[in-house]
Motif scaffolding. Structure first.
Motif, short mmCIF file in Angstrom:
data_model
loop_
_atom_site.label_atom_id
_atom_site.label_comp_id
_atom_site.label_asym_id
_atom_site.label_seq_id
_atom_site.Cartn_x
_atom_site.Cartn_y
_atom_site.Cartn_z
N VAL A 59 4.94 7.12 -3.96
CA VAL A 59 5.12 6.01 -3.79
C VAL A 59 3.24 6.05 -4.70
O VAL A 59 2.37 4.99 -5.26
CB VAL A 59 5.07 6.04 -2.47
N LYS A 60 3.05 6.90 -4.65
CA LYS A 60 1.12 7.17 -5.36
C LYS A 60 1.42 6.95 -6.12
O LYS A 60 0.27 6.57 -7.32
CB LYS A 60 0.13 8.60 -4.61
N GLN A 71 8.95 2.70 -11.49
CA GLN A 71 8.52 1.24 -11.05
C GLN A 71 10.41 1.34 -10.53
O GLN A 71 11.29 2.64 -10.18
CB GLN A 71 9.51 0.79 -11.57
N ASN A 72 9.66 1.46 -9.24
CA ASN A 72 11.14 2.05 -8.32
C ASN A 72 12.15 1.08 -8.28
O ASN A 72 11.95 -0.39 -8.07
CB ASN A 72 10.37 1.49 -6.45
N PHE A 129 7.99 14.23 -1.08
CA PHE A 129 7.67 13.68 -2.58
C PHE A 129 7.62 12.68 -2.73
O PHE A 129 7.51 11.95 -3.58
CB PHE A 129 9.46 14.23 -3.42
N ASP A 130 8.79 11.46 -2.05
CA ASP A 130 9.11 10.33 -1.95
C ASP A 130 7.66 10.17 -1.84
O ASP A 130 7.52 8.41 -2.34
CB ASP A 130 9.95 9.21 -0.18
N VAL A 131 7.32 10.08 -0.79
CA VAL A 131 5.42 9.87 -0.59
C VAL A 131 4.73 10.41 -1.50
O VAL A 131 3.69 9.05 -2.06
CB VAL A 131 4.47 11.03 0.65
N LEU A 132 4.70 11.07 -2.96
CA LEU A 132 4.31 10.83 -3.83
C LEU A 132 4.61 10.02 -4.94
O LEU A 132 4.01 9.35 -5.98
CB LEU A 132 4.37 12.63 -4.53
#
Length: 162
Positions: free
Chosen positions: A46-47, A53-54, A41-44
């Motif tokens: 990033v996309k 906004q992180n 989910f973290d990869v998603l």
């Protein structure tokens, strides 16, 4: 990890991981549901950075030791924000019971045996669960509440001692 939904002021989503569930990722929305997804989910996220906004500076974690005593699972951890310790977390689970309200008195008695009067009150998640099955998402909601409480303590200015 905290993500701020762009275009909506103050709407937060917390992305959390738990070593007890290494193949899952938990996304908790502020005052909303908990999404349980694959670890990717973290990869998603990033996309989707055009929508979210992180807020890396808000990373908070609890690391510690896991103990088992008969049917009880106890995890004691140090809560850290960045490089510094901010508190201690104690998680207690009575493994044979899946309905949290059914075993709260037993959990309370067990916690009082080693925490004394520092044992906590009934978690807010119990009020919404009633007689339903306790899930990993309920644990993550409690961690989120603890982490938010610790974050708020950091925002209070500390008075100087003379």
């Amino acid at each position: 990890t905290v993500a701020v939904i762009s275009g909506q002021t103050g709407k937060l989503m917390y992305v959390m991981h738990n070593s007890e569930y290494p193949l899952s990722c938990f996304a908790l929305f502020e005052n909303g549901p908990c999404l349980i997804a694959d670890a990717n989910f973290d990869v998603l996220m990033v996309k989707l950075k055009g929508f979210f906004q992180n807020a890396k500076a808000n990373k908070i974690e609890s690391r510690g030791t896991r103990y088992q005593y008969c049917d009880f699972l106890v995890k004691v951890g140090t809560v850290t924000m960045g490089p510094s310790a901010r508190g201690i977390s104690v998680e207690v689970e009575y493994c044979p019971c899946v309905i949290a309200n059914d075993c709260w008195n037993l959990l309370m008695e067990f916690m009082q045996s080693f925490m004394g009067n520092h044992a906590p009150g009934v978690p807010s998640v119990f009020g919404t669960k009633h007689d339903s099955i306790y899930s990993p998402a309920d644990t993550m909601v409690q961690y989120m509440e603890l982490f938010n409480k610790i974050r708020k303590q950091q925002q209070v200015p500390v008075a100087g001692i003379r």
